[in-house]
Scaffold this motif. Structure first.
Motif, PDB file in Angstrom:
ATOM      1  N   ARG A 189      33.315  13.764  -0.509  1.00 49.92           N
ATOM      2  CA  ARG A 189      32.359  14.806  -0.876  1.00 49.92           C
ATOM      3  C   ARG A 189      32.949  16.197  -0.599  1.00 49.92           C
ATOM      4  NH1 ARG A 189      26.416  13.969   1.357  1.00 49.92           N
ATOM      5  NH2 ARG A 189      26.741  12.130   0.037  1.00 49.92           N
ATOM      6  N   HIS A 193      33.002  19.262  -3.316  1.00 53.38           N
ATOM      7  CA  HIS A 193      32.494  20.599  -3.019  1.00 53.38           C
ATOM      8  C   HIS A 193      33.580  21.660  -3.184  1.00 53.38           C
ATOM      9  CE1 HIS A 193      29.126  18.719  -0.324  1.00 53.38           C
ATOM     10  NE2 HIS A 193      28.902  18.582  -1.612  1.00 53.38           N
ATOM     11  N   ALA A 196      33.959  22.306  -6.886  1.00 50.95           N
ATOM     12  CA  ALA A 196      32.761  23.003  -7.352  1.00 50.95           C
ATOM     13  C   ALA A 196      32.736  24.449  -6.873  1.00 50.95           C
ATOM     14  CB  ALA A 196      31.514  22.266  -6.867  1.00 50.95           C
ATOM     15  N   SER A 203      26.370  27.742  -7.870  1.00 50.41           N
ATOM     16  CA  SER A 203      25.757  26.421  -8.018  1.00 50.41           C
ATOM     17  C   SER A 203      25.922  25.597  -6.749  1.00 50.41           C
ATOM     18  CB  SER A 203      26.383  25.687  -9.207  1.00 50.41           C
ATOM     19  OG  SER A 203      27.760  25.425  -8.971  1.00 50.41           O
ATOM     20  N   VAL A 204      27.046  25.785  -6.050  1.00 51.84           N
ATOM     21  CA  VAL A 204      27.271  25.058  -4.794  1.00 51.84           C
ATOM     22  C   VAL A 204      26.266  25.523  -3.744  1.00 51.84           C
ATOM     23  CG1 VAL A 204      28.940  24.589  -2.960  1.00 51.84           C
ATOM     24  CG2 VAL A 204      29.712  24.766  -5.325  1.00 51.84           C
ATOM     25  N   GLU A 205      26.038  26.821  -3.686  1.00 59.42           N
ATOM     26  CA  GLU A 205      25.063  27.347  -2.730  1.00 59.42           C
ATOM     27  C   GLU A 205      23.656  26.856  -3.040  1.00 59.42           C
ATOM     28  OE1 GLU A 205      25.818  31.502  -3.198  1.00 59.42           O
ATOM     29  OE2 GLU A 205      27.225  31.574  -1.508  1.00 59.42           O
ATOM     30  N   ARG A 206      23.329  26.797  -4.343  1.00 56.79           N
ATOM     31  CA  ARG A 206      21.997  26.299  -4.732  1.00 56.79           C
ATOM     32  C   ARG A 206      21.831  24.827  -4.394  1.00 56.79           C
ATOM     33  NH1 ARG A 206      22.811  29.642  -9.365  1.00 56.79           N
ATOM     34  NH2 ARG A 206      23.502  27.824 -10.572  1.00 56.79           N
ATOM     35  N   ALA A 207      22.948  24.097  -4.358  1.00 54.60           N
ATOM     36  CA  ALA A 207      22.883  22.668  -4.034  1.00 54.60           C
ATOM     37  C   ALA A 207      22.705  22.431  -2.537  1.00 54.60           C
ATOM     38  CB  ALA A 207      24.146  21.965  -4.512  1.00 54.60           C
ATOM     39  N   GLY A 208      22.708  23.494  -1.752  1.00 53.27           N
ATOM     40  CA  GLY A 208      22.469  23.352  -0.324  1.00 53.27           C
ATOM     41  C   GLY A 208      23.711  23.141   0.525  1.00 53.27           C
ATOM     42  N   VAL A 209      24.901  23.319  -0.062  1.00 56.73           N
ATOM     43  CA  VAL A 209      26.149  23.153   0.685  1.00 56.73           C
ATOM     44  C   VAL A 209      26.361  24.378   1.578  1.00 56.73           C
ATOM     45  CG1 VAL A 209      28.652  22.898   0.502  1.00 56.73           C
ATOM     46  CG2 VAL A 209      27.151  21.755  -1.143  1.00 56.73           C
TER      47      VAL A 209
END
Length: 323
Positions: A189, A193, A196, A203-209
Motif C-alpha cells: 500500500r 500511495h 498516487a 486525491s491522496v489527501e482526500r483518500a485520508g492518507v
C-alpha cells in the motif's frame, strides 16, 4: 508504441554493450562483454550508483527530488571512519558494525530534516534538499577536520572488497536493497500511495492518507540507502570522505530518469533504475576501455540524461495524444 517507449532503456543498454563489444573485437581482438574483470568492474560501479538511486527513485515517483543524497553518503562515510579510527586498527566486527549503525543514523538525520522541511514547512524539495546538501557537506567536513579520514581495519575492508558466492559484496548489498525497494513500491500500500502522490496529491489527501508522514518516510528511506552507499565507500577505500557521494549524484539522478521516471512524478520503477545504473556503469567503463579520458564520462552521461528527458516528453505527447 507505449511498449516501445517503456523498453527504450533495455534497448539502449543492449545497443551500447553491442557497440563496445564490436569495438573490442575489431580494435583489440579481445572481448568486452565476456571478461570476468570487466563484468565485476561494471557491476561494482553500478552498485555504488544504485545505492544512491534506489531511495531517490521513491522520492521522484512521489513528485519530489532529493539533492542531499550525495552528502548523506559522505556524512555516513565520515562518521563510520571516525569511529573505526578512534577504536584503532585492531577493532573487531562489533566496533565495525556499531560504526556502520552510527553512519546510517547520521544519514537518517539528514533524511528526517528533509522530510520535516518538505512535509511540515512546505519548502519545495529542490530548495530544501539543496540546503541540507550544503549543511551535511559542512558538518561532514567539520567532523573530519577538512580531510579524508583514513582507516586500517581488515573487517571493514572485507565488507567493501570481499565476495559472497563469488559476487562482490557491494553488488549483493545493492541487489538486496533493490529487491526490497521493488517490493515496497510494487506490492505494498505504501507503494500505491507513493505513485498516487506523484500523480495527484489532492486525491491522496482526500483518500485520508497521512501525506506528511508518507513524505517524511520517503526522504528517510532515500537518506538511509544513500548512507549505506557511504558505508560501502569507506569499506572499499579504507577512508571516509565528506564528498564521497558528490561525483555519483549526477549518475544517480540520471539512472532514475533513464529508467523511465517522469519529471512530474507518478512514474518510475526500481527495475528501470537498475537498468539505468548499469547503462551509466557500462558507459563509464566502456569509455575508459576505449582509451578516452575519464572526464568524457560526464559529457556522455549528460547527453543520455537529455535523451531520457526527450523520450519521456515524447512518450507523454504521443501516447497522450492517442488516448
Amino acid at each position: 508504441m507505449r511498449s516501445l517507449f517503456n523498453a527504450w532503456s533495455w534497448l539502449f543498454l543492449i545497443l551500447i554493450l553491442g557497440f563496445f563489444e564490436i569495438y573490442a573485437q575489431t580494435q583489440t581482438g579481445s572481448t568486452f562483454l565476456f571478461r570476468i574483470y570487466n563484468l565485476q568492474s561494471i557491476s561494482v560501479a553500478a552498485s555504488q550508483i544504485l545505492l544512491l538511486a534506489l531511495g531517490l527513485t521513491l522520492v521522484i515517483v512521489a513528485g519530489h527530488i532529493d539533492l542531499s543524497i550525495a552528502f548523506s553518503t559522505g556524512f555516513a562515510a565520515v562518521i563510520m571512519a571516525m569511529i573505526i579510527r578512534a577504536a584503532g586498527p585492531d577493532a573487531g566486527w562489533l566496533i565495525v558494525l556499531l560504526a556502520m549503525g552510527a553512519g546510517i543514523l547520521a544519514a537518517a538525520m539528514v533524511g528526517l530534516v528533509n522530510g520535516w522541511l518538505v512535509a511540515l514547512l512546505n519548502v519545495p524539495s529542490f530548495i530544501g534538499t539543496l540546503g541540507t546538501y550544503g549543511i551535511a557537506r559542512g558538518v561532514a567536513l567539520i567532523a573530519a577536520g577538512g580531510a579524508t579520514v583514513s582507516i586500517r581495519n581488515d573487517h571493514a575492508r572485507a565488507f567493501g572488497n570481499g565476495t559472497i558466492l563469488g559476487l562482490p559484496i557491494p553488488l549483493v548489498t545493492a541487489a538486496i536493497l533493490a529487491l526490497a525497494c521493488h517490493y515496497l513500491l510494487k506490492h505494498t500500500r505504501f507503494g500505491v500511495h507513493t505513485y498516487a502522490l506523484g500523480a495527484n496529491r489532492a486525491s491522496v489527501e482526500r483518500a485520508g492518507v497521512d501525506v506528511k508522514k508518507h513524505l517524511i518516510l520517503l526522504f528517510l528511506l532515500s537518506a538511509i540507502t544513500a548512507g549505506i552507499g557511504g558505508l560501502i565507500y569507506t569499506s572499499r577505500f579504507s577512508a571516509g570522505a565528506a564528498n564521497a557521494g558528490e561525483p555519483i549524484l549526477l549518475y544517480a539522478v540520471a539512472a532514475v530518469f533513464i529508467g523511465g521516471a517522469s519529471l512530474t512524478g507518478g512514474q518510475g520503477t526500481i527495475t528501470g533504475t537498475v537498468i539505468g545504473a548499469f547503462i551509466i556503469a557500462v558507459i563509464q567503463f566502456g569509455l575508459v576501455f576505449c582509451g578516452l579520458p575519464p572526464y568524457w564520462q560526464f559529457v556522455a552521461v549528460g547527453l543520455v540524461i537529455i535523451v531520457a528527458v526527450l523520450v519521456d516528453q515524447s512518450k507523454d505527447r504521443i501516447v497522450g495524444g492517442r488516448s
